[in-house]
Design an enzyme around this catalytic site. Structure first.
Site, PDB file in Angstrom:
ATOM      1  N   GLU A  90       1.065  -4.873   4.323  1.00 46.41           N
ATOM      2  CA  GLU A  90       0.135  -5.373   5.342  1.00 46.41           C
ATOM      3  C   GLU A  90      -0.273  -6.785   4.969  1.00 46.41           C
ATOM      4  O   GLU A  90      -0.293  -7.133   3.784  1.00 46.41           O
ATOM      5  CB  GLU A  90      -1.143  -4.521   5.367  1.00 46.41           C
ATOM      6  CG  GLU A  90      -1.074  -3.279   6.204  1.00 46.41           C
ATOM      7  CD  GLU A  90      -2.387  -2.481   6.179  1.00 46.41           C
ATOM      8  OE1 GLU A  90      -3.355  -2.875   5.498  1.00 46.41           O
ATOM      9  OE2 GLU A  90      -2.416  -1.445   6.852  1.00 46.41           O
TER      10      GLU A  90
ATOM     11  N   GLY B 137      -8.369   4.217  -3.176  1.00 50.69           N
ATOM     12  CA  GLY B 137      -8.099   2.854  -3.614  1.00 50.69           C
ATOM     13  C   GLY B 137      -6.905   2.734  -4.567  1.00 50.69           C
ATOM     14  O   GLY B 137      -6.651   1.662  -5.110  1.00 50.69           O
TER      15      GLY B 137
ATOM     16  N   LYS C  96       0.828  -1.213   0.000  1.00 45.93           N
ATOM     17  CA  LYS C  96       0.000   0.000   0.000  1.00 45.93           C
ATOM     18  C   LYS C  96       0.863   1.264   0.000  1.00 45.93           C
ATOM     19  O   LYS C  96       1.912   1.307   0.638  1.00 45.93           O
ATOM     20  CB  LYS C  96      -0.905   0.017   1.242  1.00 45.93           C
ATOM     21  CG  LYS C  96      -1.904  -1.127   1.259  1.00 45.93           C
ATOM     22  CD  LYS C  96      -2.670  -1.219   2.563  1.00 45.93           C
ATOM     23  CE  LYS C  96      -3.726  -0.148   2.704  1.00 45.93           C
ATOM     24  NZ  LYS C  96      -4.587  -0.432   3.901  1.00 45.93           N
TER      25      LYS C  96
ATOM     26  N   GLU D  74      -6.712   3.153   8.571  1.00 51.99           N
ATOM     27  CA  GLU D  74      -6.310   4.541   8.314  1.00 51.99           C
ATOM     28  C   GLU D  74      -7.292   5.533   8.919  1.00 51.99           C
ATOM     29  O   GLU D  74      -8.377   5.150   9.364  1.00 51.99           O
ATOM     30  CB  GLU D  74      -6.173   4.801   6.806  1.00 51.99           C
ATOM     31  CG  GLU D  74      -7.481   4.771   6.061  1.00 51.99           C
ATOM     32  CD  GLU D  74      -7.423   5.491   4.722  1.00 51.99           C
ATOM     33  OE1 GLU D  74      -6.581   6.371   4.513  1.00 51.99           O
ATOM     34  OE2 GLU D  74      -8.276   5.182   3.866  1.00 51.99           O
TER      35      GLU D  74
ATOM     36  N   ARG E 200     -11.273  14.336   7.145  1.00 50.15           N
ATOM     37  CA  ARG E 200     -12.248  15.228   6.482  1.00 50.15           C
ATOM     38  C   ARG E 200     -13.639  14.668   6.712  1.00 50.15           C
ATOM     39  O   ARG E 200     -13.784  13.584   7.269  1.00 50.15           O
ATOM     40  CB  ARG E 200     -11.988  15.221   4.974  1.00 50.15           C
ATOM     41  CG  ARG E 200     -11.980  13.800   4.439  1.00 50.15           C
ATOM     42  CD  ARG E 200     -11.922  13.701   2.938  1.00 50.15           C
ATOM     43  NE  ARG E 200     -11.368  12.439   2.510  1.00 50.15           N
ATOM     44  CZ  ARG E 200     -11.999  11.295   2.384  1.00 50.15           C
ATOM     45  NH1 ARG E 200     -13.269  11.216   2.692  1.00 50.15           N
ATOM     46  NH2 ARG E 200     -11.392  10.201   1.979  1.00 50.15           N
TER      47      ARG E 200
ATOM     48  N   ASN F 139      -9.301   9.127   7.895  1.00 54.73           N
ATOM     49  CA  ASN F 139      -9.603  10.135   6.881  1.00 54.73           C
ATOM     50  C   ASN F 139      -9.878  11.446   7.600  1.00 54.73           C
ATOM     51  O   ASN F 139     -10.778  11.532   8.435  1.00 54.73           O
ATOM     52  CB  ASN F 139     -10.801   9.718   6.031  1.00 54.73           C
ATOM     53  CG  ASN F 139     -10.400   8.645   5.042  1.00 54.73           C
ATOM     54  OD1 ASN F 139      -9.343   8.721   4.421  1.00 54.73           O
ATOM     55  ND2 ASN F 139     -11.211   7.625   4.914  1.00 54.73           N
TER      56      ASN F 139
END
Ligand code: ADP
Length: 446
Positions: free
Chosen positions: A200, A165, A158, A288, A292, A290
């Site tokens: 991962e 994505g 990643k 993760e 926002r 985000n």
């Protein structure tokens, strides 16, 4: 409270923010590109400023043009919406330097959490389980192969700066890992100008479950429960719901508390989503944050009855959270379908053009967040998501029935949309029986 803000975005989220501004008595200024000249929300805003041609690089990502518009219209703050500059720490810093409040986190928290490798470290410090994987960046293929053999295949490479994505590749053996490593790195460099990748364990058949959180400037934090976003196509969400239908109360509590520990550890401010994967044994792992407001925030608003955008504005203007965690309840079930201008019969290719036919669904428990109208033009320059259809009902069974009814009522033409694909999913036995995971579309509907 602010007296006037600028919305550095377009489409349905621009309209959504204008609505919150009107109810709070805040003036709303929108910026628009030449391609969005006829947009519906321009009429509803208090002021509208053209900032450049259609291409995002010259308009919605054009920082000097946006800051100039903010100066000219004399706003106190900028709301970035989602996408475009919403997770750009450099932009948030410029806003701060220009004495314009950025409606979102501080630039340093955004920078830290925007780097997924650093975010994993924060989660670990907060004693939140992360997906087993590399300690930090993976520098070369051999290092990747060594680690993959230790944690076991399949693995996923990643991008540290990844989003939408992109910059993600799954590998099942040493040979495919070599390939995955170089393609993920190259894709990350092109998409994010940052080729840092990490590794991962690839969780097999997980559900994507995320927690909506909010923090004020005084360090008070709240969670607004979870959303299940397992219905994805190519790691992009298509249908979201709240609550997650397979979570027991104990796991829900642990998950929500974990999300709060992560944002406390990051000394975070404003709205965020902490994302997790839930494996087949119902164990959750942080992936993760985000930094926002997200596309799918309405499902949380419907089950909690709380306007998240208004809270973003209040917090950014310096107000503290007056709600208490025990006052936040979730009632019933909300489902959101993303309506994209895409042709499911042509592998979901974007389908821009003029909307000649447009009939909105309605009725009890139905909410439509869209900027579209009959005669609107859908530009090929922007994301293909053109509408969000949200339903809220006492039970999941009733929510599914209402959503199917509303989807059939919704008429958009002649452009193709994801409405038929959403209907197919909602009629599928596995969806109805909660037997879905993030690979459902690829495995059962391709
Ligand atoms: P992005 O920021 O690009 O959206 P995420 O880290 O949020 O990337 O992951 C997006 C989706 O990719 C997840 O919802 C999940 O479907 C899949 N995914 C990411 N990491 C893993 C993993 N370790 N194992 C299985 N699936 C994963």
């Amino acid at each position: 409270m602010f007296s006037r803000i600028l919305i550095a975005n377009r489409g349905e989220i621009a309209l959504r923010i204008i609505r919150a501004c009107k109810e709070l008595g805040i003036g709303a200024v929108v910026v628009y590109s030449e391609a969005d000249r006829g947009a519906s929300y321009i009429e509803l805003a208090d002021q509208a400023i053209c900032i450049g041609p259609a291409s995002p690089a010259h308009s919605y990502l054009n920082i000097p043009a946006i800051i100039s518009a903010a100066e000219v219209s004399d706003v106190d703050a900028i709301h970035p919406g989602y996408g475009f500059l919403a997770e750009n720490a450099h932009f948030a810093q410029i806003c701060a330097d220009c004495n314009i409040a950025f409606i979102g986190p501080r630039p340093e928290s955004m920078r830290m959490l925007g780097d997924k490798v650093a975010a994993r470290e924060i989660a670990k410090k907060a004693k939140v389980p992360v997906v087993p994987g590399s300690e930090g960046e993976i520098k070369d293929e051999n290092e990747a192969i060594k680690l993959a053999n230790k944690i076991g295949y399949p693995v996923i490479v990643k991008a540290a700066a990844g989003g939408g994505g992109r910059g993600m590749r799954v590998a099942h053996n040493d040979i495919s890992l070599r390939n995955a490593f170089s393609t993920a790195k190259a894709e990350a460099e092109i998409a994010f100008k940052n080729s840092t990748v990490y590794l991962e364990k690839y969780i097999v058949e997980p559900r994507h479950v995320e927690v909506q959180v909010m923090a004020d400037k005084s360090g008070n934090t709240l969670h607004f429960f979870e959303r299940d976003c397992s219905i994805q196509r190519r790691h992009q969400k298509l249908i979201e719901e709240s609550p997650c239908p397979v979570l027991d109360n104990h796991t829900r509590e642990e998950l929500c508390k974990s999300a709060l520990r992560v944002i406390k550890e990051a000394n975070y401010e404003n709205a965020a989503t902490v994302e997790f994967l839930l494996d087949r044994d119902k164990k959750f792992y942080f992936i993760e944050v985000n930094t926002r407001i997200q596309v799918e925030h309405p499902v949380t608003e419907m089950v909690t009855g709380i306007d998240l955008i208004k809270w973003q504005l209040k917090i950014a203007s310096g107000q503290n959270l007056t709600l208490k965690q025990r006052d936040i309840e979730h009632k019933g079930v909300a489902i959101e379908c993303r309506i994209n201008a895409e042709d499911p019969d042509r592998n979901f290719a974007p389908c821009p053009g003029r909307v000649d036919k447009f009939i909105l669904p309605g009725g009890m428990g139905v909410r439509v967040d869209t900027h579209l109208f009959q005669g609107a033009m859908i530009s090929p320059n922007y994301d293909s998501m053109i509408s969000k259809l949200i339903v809220h009902k006492p039970t999941r069974e009733e929510a599914v029935i209402t959503m199917k009814r509303a989807l059939t009522e919704f008429r958009i033409g002649p452009i193709k949309t994801t409405i038929p694909a959403c209907l197919k999913i909602l009629s599928h036995n596995r969806y109805l029986q909660n037997k879905v995971d993030t690979s459902f579309i690829e495995q059962h509907l391709s």
